[in-house]
Write a protein that holds these residues in place. Sequence first.
Motif, PDB file in Angstrom:
ATOM      1  N   LEU A  17       0.832  -1.210   0.000  1.00  0.00           N
ATOM      2  CA  LEU A  17       0.000   0.000   0.000  1.00  0.00           C
ATOM      3  C   LEU A  17       0.860   1.250   0.000  1.00  0.00           C
ATOM      4  N   ARG A  18       1.969   1.250   0.736  1.00  0.00           N
ATOM      5  CA  ARG A  18       2.857   2.412   0.741  1.00  0.00           C
ATOM      6  C   ARG A  18       3.498   2.620  -0.629  1.00  0.00           C
ATOM      7  N   HIS A  19       3.907   1.519  -1.282  1.00  0.00           N
ATOM      8  CA  HIS A  19       4.485   1.650  -2.627  1.00  0.00           C
ATOM      9  C   HIS A  19       3.478   2.218  -3.616  1.00  0.00           C
ATOM     10  N   LEU A  20       2.219   1.776  -3.539  1.00  0.00           N
ATOM     11  CA  LEU A  20       1.195   2.310  -4.444  1.00  0.00           C
ATOM     12  C   LEU A  20       0.955   3.793  -4.177  1.00  0.00           C
ATOM     13  N   THR A  21       0.956   4.157  -2.902  1.00  0.00           N
ATOM     14  CA  THR A  21       0.768   5.587  -2.566  1.00  0.00           C
ATOM     15  C   THR A  21       1.922   6.415  -3.091  1.00  0.00           C
ATOM     16  N   ASP A  22       3.140   5.929  -2.906  1.00  0.00           N
ATOM     17  CA  ASP A  22       4.305   6.657  -3.417  1.00  0.00           C
ATOM     18  C   ASP A  22       4.274   6.729  -4.938  1.00  0.00           C
ATOM     19  N   ALA A  23       3.810   5.645  -5.577  1.00  0.00           N
ATOM     20  CA  ALA A  23       3.728   5.648  -7.041  1.00  0.00           C
ATOM     21  C   ALA A  23       2.752   6.720  -7.519  1.00  0.00           C
ATOM     22  N   TYR A  24       1.605   6.847  -6.841  1.00  0.00           N
ATOM     23  CA  TYR A  24       0.645   7.884  -7.242  1.00  0.00           C
ATOM     24  C   TYR A  24       1.240   9.266  -7.035  1.00  0.00           C
ATOM     25  N   LEU A  25       1.941   9.480  -5.894  1.00  0.00           N
ATOM     26  CA  LEU A  25       2.546  10.791  -5.655  1.00  0.00           C
ATOM     27  C   LEU A  25       3.566  11.130  -6.735  1.00  0.00           C
ATOM     28  N   CYS A  26       4.389  10.123  -7.112  1.00  0.00           N
ATOM     29  CA  CYS A  26       5.399  10.359  -8.143  1.00  0.00           C
ATOM     30  C   CYS A  26       4.728  10.667  -9.495  1.00  0.00           C
ATOM     31  N   ALA A  27       3.744   9.832  -9.866  1.00  0.00           N
ATOM     32  CA  ALA A  27       3.088  10.042 -11.161  1.00  0.00           C
ATOM     33  C   ALA A  27       2.359  11.370 -11.208  1.00  0.00           C
ATOM     34  N   ALA A  28       1.630  11.719 -10.121  1.00  0.00           N
ATOM     35  CA  ALA A  28       0.898  12.992 -10.095  1.00  0.00           C
ATOM     36  C   ALA A  28       1.857  14.166 -10.132  1.00  0.00           C
ATOM     37  N   SER A  29       2.992  14.068  -9.398  1.00  0.00           N
ATOM     38  CA  SER A  29       3.968  15.170  -9.400  1.00  0.00           C
ATOM     39  C   SER A  29       4.568  15.347 -10.781  1.00  0.00           C
ATOM     40  N   LEU A  30       4.927  14.218 -11.445  1.00  0.00           N
ATOM     41  CA  LEU A  30       5.484  14.325 -12.794  1.00  0.00           C
ATOM     42  C   LEU A  30       4.446  14.898 -13.768  1.00  0.00           C
ATOM     43  N   PHE A  31       3.159  14.514 -13.587  1.00  0.00           N
ATOM     44  CA  PHE A  31       2.111  15.060 -14.449  1.00  0.00           C
ATOM     45  C   PHE A  31       1.986  16.572 -14.258  1.00  0.00           C
TER      46      PHE A  31
END
Length: 875
Positions: free
Chosen positions: A125-139
């Motif tokens: 769950l932490r990895h998925l949350t970090d993945a969303y933060l990374c993808a949203a920040s890059l977007f």
Amino acid sequence: MIRWRDPRAPLTAAAVAGAVVFAAALLVGGQALLSGAIAGGLTAIVAVASLLTASARQAAHRPAAMGARWMGGGAVIWAAGAALRPFGDSFLSGFADMFVLVGTVVTAGGALIAADRKLPAGVVLRHLTDAYLCAASLFLVGWVVELRHVYMGAGDPAGFTLVMLPPMVALLVTCAVIPSVLTSKATSWLLGLAGVGVLAAMTVAGLAAAVARLDDGDPQAWSLMLVPVAFLLLAAIPWGPRPSAAGGQAIGNVVAVVPLVLVIVAACTLLAHLAGGPGQRPVTGVVAVAVSVVLLLVVRLFTVSAVNTRLRGLVKLGERQLRELAESTGDVVLLCDYEGVVREVDAGVESTYGYRADQVVGGSIFDYIHPEDVPGIQVAMRAMHLDEENASPGACLIACRVRASDGTWRPTESVATRHVGGDELMLVTTRDISDEEALRNQVAHLTFHDGVTGLPNRAYFEERTREVLSGRTSGAGAANVAVIFLDLDGFTSVNDSVGHASGDYLLGQAARRLRGAVRADDTLARWGGDEFAVLVETGGEAQTAVDLAERLVRAVSQEPFRVADRDVALTASVGVAFIEDDMPAGDLIRNADVAMARSKELGGRRVEVFAAQMHADVVRRLELAADLQRALIEHQFAIEYQPVVDLATSRVTAVEALVRWWRGSVFVPPEQFLGPAEDTGLIVPLSEWILREACREVAAWRASSWDIGLSLNLSARQITAPRFVETVEEALAESGLPASALTLEVIEEMLVEDAEETIKRLSELRALGVRLAIDDFGTGYASLAFLRQLPVDMIKIDPSFVSGLGNDDTLTLLTSTIVRLGHDLGLIVVAEGIERPEQLELLKQMGCTRGQGFLVARPMAARGVDSLMRTSLTV
């Protein structure tokens, strides 16, 4: 230097190079999108072939094989979607995007399988949350830099969202896979890393293709080359050198920080964009993405705070449990730095050492440690400090003495470890082992000391003797070390009369007397039973040891011992042995024991110095005892008979049975083997054989109308044997010899030793009708007293009296007195050892009725007695 794992690897490398050249030619010479699709398809085929071959060769390593198959499948699906794009309308483009997205997801699955990570649900769950933060920040960063212009130019919000959705999903998947792959410790992590590279290339190529479609243009050539190059690298990875496992704490820390860094970069970029003017306000979707990032960060903050609170609670609980455990075990727990300054100590220090905790905190531990132990502890603390700097789990066991508040030094054992708080402190757990040390000392004392006398015991004496002899210089003199053995004469009767407890009390008195007689440097020990041993270093003067031995004899016999309200007088037999060159300690102790045994044989209360012939005599007696036992089995013994005659008529009245032993062809005199036979107990079966054989012979002679009697000597062991009386009765019954024809002879000493039991047995024999005689009369202790108690039929005058007849007036008078005494008591008197005519004449004049000796008749075999009886009954 790289070593290829397969001999076909050069061929694979050539194929990869050829595919790269072919793809570059297509892009240069043809339409960009079509050429990119063809290049992607060709390189995907190469990657699939390479991965499938590698998976077959690595079937034993399941993560690598399965990951290669999944990534190969993902490459094929992605290449199929990329091939549909140049030829399709908007409907086919949707299918193409779907294929590309599915290929991306399958490739991501292959990378995860190759990473071989099994993560708990919370970490996932932490990895998925970090993945969303990374993808949203890059977007958001991409929106400010490029995508907002594309959005404005497209003028179709729904179409923009539909076209950008697949690459953004791919970006999310890529960000989700990266942490697991980078922190993997599997040997196939490099294959997973190559999969991540392919994912990144697919994502970037997808974003470039989406932007080109929204701008109604063709993608850039470099974006079309990313995926083919990534495929070719993926194809080459399985054939390269196998790396060791990667991953680690440092990479994990970097991966954990990346989402926060990207969020900060995105926030700064967005704020800078908004600060450009009111016309820079983002669209609703972008705001929703930004708000979701903020909300997710808030949720993460609360989650981390809750986790930290729970961890702090667990740490406090652990510390409390540790303190309670230390208090319950009696250990003292303290924190100190590497200079020895105490930072904290638990309250157990007061109950253990008598100090209050506030007295100890702030002071140095070296103020309480014995000065001799301080240097070693300082060295250990410096070593632990170096271990901490080298990130080594430093710990050590420290044994030292600690001063208590009453001034006593307490032995302790301490375990020092690094404190987990991160500061440069040591956690020290100290245990007072005074009781254990006292118990160890007591056990050691009991191991090497005698519990009755308090003296060192046999084990200590032997070890001390070996130690002294090992430190002795070779050739330092034959008499510089001596061992004295002492035995208390008559001690066995003390135990028998007053009991073993009183005997132990007497041994304690004897030990105190002996300790007062030896020098301070001498080693006095109780060897066992009533024997003591002394180790003496004489300094080369042999007389020193002899003088000490005589003092020991005097110390024992100078006055009686007081035991059980009675006085007990004892003497001592002492043996002395001196060391010789290259003599083992065991031989020296043995020699002293042999000398002591010799002193005891000579009557006790004397000192005997070991001589070589003593040991030879002991060995000879042992050999003789073994030969005696063998002689009994092999029937090597024979019986000779010495006639007893009537001195007046020279008529034979009886024969005395005498045992003879021929050891091979060598005659062994009776005086040499009867003593060892008595000592070893072999005299009992030997005497039983003599009794049965002699009774049989004499009964046969009596059956021939020869009225003749039989005399046999009895030994002390034979009389005390359990079935002695029954054995005599059986021998008479078996042979048919009348009991009145058998005379059993005992010496006077046997009547004195264990008199009650001896008289009882002899009385039982007398009741059978057997006649009794006292042999060697006149040489014992209490002849007249026992003549009154025991019904004796005969006395035999000792040869020592007969030998002096005619030469010694005193012996002549004594012999005459014994003869007259026998006549007055109505006893038969037999003179032994008649060897000269004048002796025979004097005995006749005195009225002695019977005699035996070489002048009368020598001992003879049974055949000689037969011949004598056939020719004449006189000698």
